[in-house]
Design a protein around this motif. Structure first.
Motif, PDB file in Angstrom:
ATOM      1  N   GLY A  92       2.293  -8.073  -3.294  1.00 29.80           N
ATOM      2  CA  GLY A  92       3.681  -7.471  -3.454  1.00 29.80           C
ATOM      3  C   GLY A  92       4.603  -8.713  -4.703  1.00 29.80           C
ATOM      4  O   GLY A  92       4.649  -7.859  -5.902  1.00 29.80           O
TER       5      GLY A  92
ATOM      6  N   THR B 137      11.547  -6.346   1.019  1.00 26.73           N
ATOM      7  CA  THR B 137      10.865  -5.437   1.750  1.00 26.73           C
ATOM      8  C   THR B 137      10.052  -5.689   0.587  1.00 26.73           C
ATOM      9  O   THR B 137      10.625  -4.159  -0.352  1.00 26.73           O
ATOM     10  CB  THR B 137      11.586  -4.065   2.321  1.00 26.73           C
ATOM     11  OG1 THR B 137      12.728  -4.102   3.179  1.00 26.73           O
ATOM     12  CG2 THR B 137      10.350  -3.765   2.396  1.00 26.73           C
ATOM     13  N   ASP B 138       8.585  -4.916   0.737  1.00 22.05           N
ATOM     14  CA  ASP B 138       7.809  -5.141  -0.386  1.00 22.05           C
ATOM     15  C   ASP B 138       7.105  -3.755  -0.113  1.00 22.05           C
ATOM     16  O   ASP B 138       6.841  -2.815   0.959  1.00 22.05           O
ATOM     17  CB  ASP B 138       7.074  -6.349  -0.601  1.00 22.05           C
ATOM     18  CG  ASP B 138       5.474  -6.112  -1.210  1.00 22.05           C
ATOM     19  OD1 ASP B 138       6.281  -5.966  -2.348  1.00 22.05           O
ATOM     20  OD2 ASP B 138       4.877  -5.646  -0.815  1.00 22.05           O
ATOM     21  N   PRO B 139       7.841  -2.353  -1.518  1.00 22.26           N
ATOM     22  CA  PRO B 139       7.064  -1.439  -0.953  1.00 22.26           C
ATOM     23  C   PRO B 139       5.798  -1.133  -1.026  1.00 22.26           C
ATOM     24  O   PRO B 139       5.143  -0.478  -0.806  1.00 22.26           O
ATOM     25  CB  PRO B 139       7.596  -0.509  -2.499  1.00 22.26           C
ATOM     26  CG  PRO B 139       7.672  -1.647  -3.350  1.00 22.26           C
ATOM     27  CD  PRO B 139       7.881  -3.107  -2.743  1.00 22.26           C
TER      28      PRO B 139
ATOM     29  N   THR C 265       3.018  -3.319   0.041  1.00 24.96           N
ATOM     30  CA  THR C 265       2.842  -3.696   1.802  1.00 24.96           C
ATOM     31  C   THR C 265       3.267  -3.581   3.304  1.00 24.96           C
ATOM     32  O   THR C 265       3.125  -3.300   4.108  1.00 24.96           O
ATOM     33  CB  THR C 265       2.915  -5.129   1.802  1.00 24.96           C
ATOM     34  OG1 THR C 265       3.879  -5.921   2.243  1.00 24.96           O
ATOM     35  CG2 THR C 265       1.553  -5.713  -0.132  1.00 24.96           C
ATOM     36  N   ASP C 266       4.997  -2.977   2.239  1.00 17.93           N
ATOM     37  CA  ASP C 266       5.843  -2.213   3.612  1.00 17.93           C
ATOM     38  C   ASP C 266       5.685  -3.572   4.244  1.00 17.93           C
ATOM     39  O   ASP C 266       6.451  -2.997   5.965  1.00 17.93           O
ATOM     40  CB  ASP C 266       5.524  -1.451   4.097  1.00 17.93           C
ATOM     41  CG  ASP C 266       6.510  -0.554   4.996  1.00 17.93           C
ATOM     42  OD1 ASP C 266       7.063  -0.385   4.788  1.00 17.93           O
ATOM     43  OD2 ASP C 266       5.800   0.297   6.310  1.00 17.93           O
ATOM     44  N   THR C 267       5.615  -4.973   4.519  1.00 18.00           N
ATOM     45  CA  THR C 267       6.444  -5.808   4.759  1.00 18.00           C
ATOM     46  C   THR C 267       7.491  -6.472   4.198  1.00 18.00           C
ATOM     47  O   THR C 267       7.707  -6.449   3.439  1.00 18.00           O
ATOM     48  CB  THR C 267       5.276  -6.775   5.008  1.00 18.00           C
ATOM     49  OG1 THR C 267       4.923  -7.689   4.046  1.00 18.00           O
ATOM     50  CG2 THR C 267       4.388  -6.030   6.162  1.00 18.00           C
ATOM     51  N   THR C 268       7.913  -7.153   5.190  1.00 20.74           N
ATOM     52  CA  THR C 268       9.006  -8.723   4.389  1.00 20.74           C
ATOM     53  C   THR C 268       8.782  -9.604   4.171  1.00 20.74           C
ATOM     54  O   THR C 268       7.529 -10.719   4.837  1.00 20.74           O
ATOM     55  CB  THR C 268      10.271  -8.766   5.483  1.00 20.74           C
ATOM     56  OG1 THR C 268      10.825  -7.333   6.296  1.00 20.74           O
ATOM     57  CG2 THR C 268      11.641  -9.141   5.056  1.00 20.74           C
TER      58      THR C 268
END
Length: 208
Positions: free
Chosen positions: A162, A18-20, A22-25
């Motif tokens: 990210g 989980t990339d902090p 972009t808040d995506t996986t």
């Protein structure tokens, strides 16, 4: 090619995180590039390996890669795989050398390709964004000690902000923490066991 070393590196690189930013996986490392011109093979291999923090080397008639990753990825820890002491090195023992302060960077600017804008963009990471650097110090302590010194690096084949941010953090952690180089000559038996990127420990009897 040494298939096993490539496979183990691929498994670590492909792990979804989980990339902090972009808040995506997304995968830990992705390689997105078009190779449309001739390049020196060794340079290209190094560039491709750099995408996933790996280093190529030639051994036993094969191209192998070693990757900067925890030896135990389930617990994110790395235990030494071999111990060097005064009995398995030559009489000269261990020589220590510190890295100069002028080579210490507290800011890093990472260049990456943004698919949305179709242009090169920059992600800036500063040491004060890093909360812990070991021994109770922080990135802010490093800025107070070394000032604000910036390094610009290019993230090869990177199209993720990210991933560019993670590369910058990796660079700052490595640059600020890995400040000492130790040199020694070992016996043939130990040299056969150890390979590039093998994590070692040093038990030097003349240094506390």
């Amino acid at each position: 090619l040494d298939v096993f070393s490539f496979y183990s590196a691929s498994a670590y690189a492909s792990t979804l995180i989980t990339d902090p930013i972009t808040d995506t996986t997304e995968p830990r490392f992705s390689c997105n590039v078009i190779l449309n011109q001739k390049q020196d093979a060794y340079t290209l291999i190094n560039d491709l390996c750099a995408v996933m923090n790996a280093m190529p080397f030639y051994s036993n008639g094969q191209l192998q890669i070693s990757q900067d990753r925890p030896t135990d990825t389930s617990t994110n820890t790395s235990d030494p795989q071999y111990v060097f002491n005064n009995s398995n090195v030559t009489e000269e023992g261990f020589t220590y050398q510190n890295q100069g302060s002028r080579l210490k960077y507290t800011e890093v600017e990472v260049q990456y390709f943004d698919n949305q804008t179709q242009s090169m963009e920059y992600e800036l990471i500063t040491a004060d964004q890093i909360t812990a650097l070991g021994s109770g110090s922080s990135g802010l302590d490093a800025i107070n000690k070394f000032g604000r010194t910036r390094k610009t690096i290019k993230a090869f084949a990177c199209t993720s902000i990210g991933q560019a941010n993670r590369l910058g953090r990796w660079f700052l952690y490595s640059n600020l923490l890995e400040s000492e180089v130790v040199t020694f000559t070992t016996t043939l038996e130990a040299g056969v066991i150890v390979r590039p990127a093998t994590i070692i420990a040093i038990a030097d009897s003349v240094r506390a």
